[in-house]
Design an enzyme around this catalytic site. Structure first.
Site, PDB file in Angstrom:
ATOM      1  N   LYS A 210      -7.312  -3.589 -33.843  1.00 45.91           N
ATOM      2  CA  LYS A 210      -5.846  -3.647 -33.932  1.00 45.91           C
ATOM      3  C   LYS A 210      -5.331  -5.022 -33.508  1.00 45.91           C
ATOM      4  O   LYS A 210      -4.429  -5.585 -34.128  1.00 45.91           O
ATOM      5  CB  LYS A 210      -5.211  -2.579 -33.032  1.00 45.91           C
ATOM      6  CG  LYS A 210      -5.378  -1.164 -33.542  1.00 45.91           C
ATOM      7  CD  LYS A 210      -4.243  -0.771 -34.456  1.00 45.91           C
ATOM      8  CE  LYS A 210      -4.435   0.656 -34.956  1.00 45.91           C
ATOM      9  NZ  LYS A 210      -3.338   1.135 -35.769  1.00 45.91           N
ATOM     10  N   ASP A 306       0.131   5.788 -33.626  1.00 49.95           N
ATOM     11  CA  ASP A 306      -0.173   7.024 -34.357  1.00 49.95           C
ATOM     12  C   ASP A 306       1.089   7.841 -34.606  1.00 49.95           C
ATOM     13  O   ASP A 306       1.224   8.486 -35.650  1.00 49.95           O
ATOM     14  CB  ASP A 306      -1.189   7.866 -33.576  1.00 49.95           C
ATOM     15  CG  ASP A 306      -2.442   7.075 -33.272  1.00 49.95           C
ATOM     16  OD1 ASP A 306      -3.109   6.649 -34.222  1.00 49.95           O
ATOM     17  OD2 ASP A 306      -2.737   6.855 -32.082  1.00 49.95           O
ATOM     18  N   ASN A 491      -0.773   1.915 -44.845  1.00 46.76           N
ATOM     19  CA  ASN A 491      -1.568   1.391 -43.747  1.00 46.76           C
ATOM     20  C   ASN A 491      -0.646   0.905 -42.634  1.00 46.76           C
ATOM     21  O   ASN A 491       0.261   0.111 -42.881  1.00 46.76           O
ATOM     22  CB  ASN A 491      -2.419   0.223 -44.284  1.00 46.76           C
ATOM     23  CG  ASN A 491      -3.505  -0.188 -43.321  1.00 46.76           C
ATOM     24  OD1 ASN A 491      -3.316  -0.176 -42.115  1.00 46.76           O
ATOM     25  ND2 ASN A 491      -4.647  -0.574 -43.871  1.00 46.76           N
TER      26      ASN A 491
END
Length: 591
Positions: A210, A306, A491
């Site tokens: 990330k 998330d 994404n």
């Protein structure tokens, strides 16, 4: 801004920075990473760095064969390198040539990690210049396999590992990290890695991946990024018995023991790095993710990718899709398979956006959004047994057990999969969607590819080429009935780097839902007619840095509007300011 390396009496070198070397918020630019600050004046300063053989092993300053002859003479490199001098562009070309020789994606991942440890600027140059090809290597889906095998492929530690053994000493552990000017932390406890479950300490691949995207796609300085894994054990029996497992060999700590460790961590982060450090929660299990976000969102700058990042990127895709199917969000009915972090996070943001557009109360806008979990449709008769984050989505309806029955009953215009279970959008489900929608919107979002609810080919084929499709993991283009469809990828990498840059450059102290809506609108606005013609509801990744700058500008503007920004005065042109703040991976000249 040019860094200069000068010889000292001991044979080491000193990196003298031009007296214009802070990033836009006043954080020192230790490695000369930013082009953003050439017109800012601060007190000059210097740091000792390696020379000679050690310089070639310093990833921050190593340029490999790109060191010029004069640099080699000045910094004791003559003879330590072959005589040829090459450009950074040629190094990129060679690395891509080598990368394409690997047939196994995990080998490509390991090669990229090795490069990051050898030559940081070349790693980011390679990733930025070849983002569409390399994104699936450093991020989903390959990073999932890397986490599963992290113990056996572990070479050099990346980031900080904070385990239960460090309880009472977390501040001390944070101070062991060499960089002091941290702006973004991505932290996981490894309990719910993608759709792969509890991978314990081996979840470190996620924060590392990330943060490489924060730099490559959002332009945040590498030295300002800190990956952290909190190891409280694992309930994965296979890992506990694996001789190569790198984490604590015990069952997961829960309850008070877990809460105390997290609280010490959050307190220590704020004490060590200040109010404005962004803490991104990543891949925590549902039962902790919602509680942590709710608990710390009022005291820290926290973001759960998330829950919030996924919601923002999916909302952007839906707003863009409306240009093809018509109507407003309020005209559509949404059905989710999956009612965890991602599903409820997306549902909440859709309801907020509809409320904002129509001035209807949130309780009303939620009524067109339905969720299916492992026990069937979420309805009011199940209220007492529901987890708190599912309760807003319990509507009046007879109990329904299967997804197919729910599709036939609710007749949604949009079907969204966040279940983490593959092959759940069956032929019957997709055909049902296509039977009452001219252009059914089908988003199969679970990662990695093996967990996707359906493939792009299945969605297009079963809907006779009428579906508007996007997925969480990448799928190749599909030819159906003589037409080529390019499936979009919903994404999170479209969203979180731009949001992070916007928060950092404005010095924002809290994340507000309106910032997520602003990010979604900014991303949707980047989709062109040319993209729509190919079936895309997201823009190509090759323009991601420009997209991130647009998102950062909108997020920062909202922060200033809400009075949450601390870097004053507000820049006149936030897009230009965002672009000027971005890290550049081009080599500097040493003298």
């Amino acid at each position: 801004m040019e860094s200069t390396l000068q010889e000292t009496r001991e044979g080491s070198t000193v990196l003298d920075m031009d007296p214009k070397s802070t990033v836009s918020g006043g954080v020192q630019d230790v490695y000369g990473e930013d082009t953003a600050t050439e017109d800012q004046l601060v007190t000059p300063w210097s740091i000792s760095v390696a020379s000679g053989y050690s310089l070639l092993r310093d990833p921050h300053h190593n340029k490999g064969l790109a060191f010029a002859i004069k640099e080699r003479d000045s910094h004791f490199l003559r003879g330590l390198l072959p005589p040829v001098v090459v450009s950074q562009d040629l190094q990129v070309k060679k690395m891509m040539h080598n990368m394409r020789q690997y047939e196994v994606p995990l080998q490509k991942y390991m090669a990229m990690m090795d490069l990051q440890e050898m030559n940081e600027k070349l790693f980011y140059k390679l990733l930025i210049d070849n983002v569409e090809e390399l994104l699936p290597v450093v991020y989903t889906p390959t990073v999932g396999e890397a986490c599963q095998k992290y113990g056996s492929i572990f070479r050099r530690p990346q980031g900080l590992f904070i385990s239960l053994n460090e309880k009472g000493r977390i501040l001390e552990v944070l101070r062991n990290w060499p960089e002091k000017n941290i702006e973004v932390i991505v932290v996981t406890d490894g309990e719910r890695i993608l759709g792969l479950g509890d991978l314990g300490c081996q979840g470190m691949g996620i924060p590392v991946g990330k943060l490489s995207l924060y730099t490559a796609l959002g332009g945040v300085r590498p030295s300002a990024c800190l990956p952290i894994t909190i190891d409280v054990g694992t309930n994965n029996e296979k890992l506990l018995e694996d001789e190569f497992y790198i984490g604590l060999r015990q069952r997961r700590a829960t309850g008070q023991e877990y809460a105390e460790l997290l609280d010490e961590f959050m307190t220590a982060v704020k004490q060590n790095y200040g109010e404005k450090v962004l803490i991104q929660f990543e891949d925590f299990a549902n039962h902790n993710a919602f509680d942590l976000l709710a608990k710390y969102s009022t005291t820290h700058l926290v973001f759960n990718d998330d829950i919030q990042g996924t919601a923002s990127v999916v909302l952007a895709g839906l707003v863009a899709a409306l240009k093809q199917v018509g109507g407003t969000l309020a005209d559509h009915r949404f059905l989710f398979l999956g009612a965890g972090e991602a599903g409820t996070g997306i549902a909440k943001l859709i309801a907020l956006e509809i409320s904002k557009q129509t001035n209807m109360p949130l309780e009303e806008t939620q009524k067109n959004i339905w969720l299916v979990d492992s026990k069937g449709l979420i309805v009011k008769s199940r209220m007492e047994s529901l987890q708190h984050f599912k309760k807003p989505w319990a509507h009046d309806h007879e109990p329904v057990k299967t997804l197919l029955d729910a599709v036939n009953d609710i007749k949604p215009t949009v079907l969204i999969g966040t279940s983490g279970v593959g092959q759940t959008f069956t032929k019957e489900v997709v055909e049902a969607m296509a039977s009452f929608n001219e252009k059914p919107i089908i988003l199969s979002l679970s990662n990695p590819t093996s967990q996707s609810e359906c493939t792009a080919e299945e969605a297009y084929t079963w809907s006779q080429g009428r579906a508007i499709f996007a997925s969480g993991s990448p799928f190749p283009p599909v030819e159906y009935d003589g037409k080529l469809f390019v499936p979009g990828q919903a994404n999170n990498a479209y969203i979180f780097p731009g949001i992070g840059l916007g928060l950092i450059m404005s010095g924002t102290i809290r994340v507000h839902d309106d910032m997520l809506l602003a990010a979604s609108e900014a991303l949707a606005a980047q989709v062109t007619e040319e993209n729509f013609e190919k079936g895309l509801i997201y823009p190509p990744f090759k323009n991601i840095r420009k997209i991130s700058a647009q998102i950062a500008a909108k997020v920062a503007a909202k922060a200033y509007e809400l009075g949450l920004a601390t870097r004053l005065p507000q820049p006149k042109d936030l897009v230009k300011h965002a672009e000027s703040c971005m890290y550049s991976p081009s080599y500097r000249n040493y003298r």
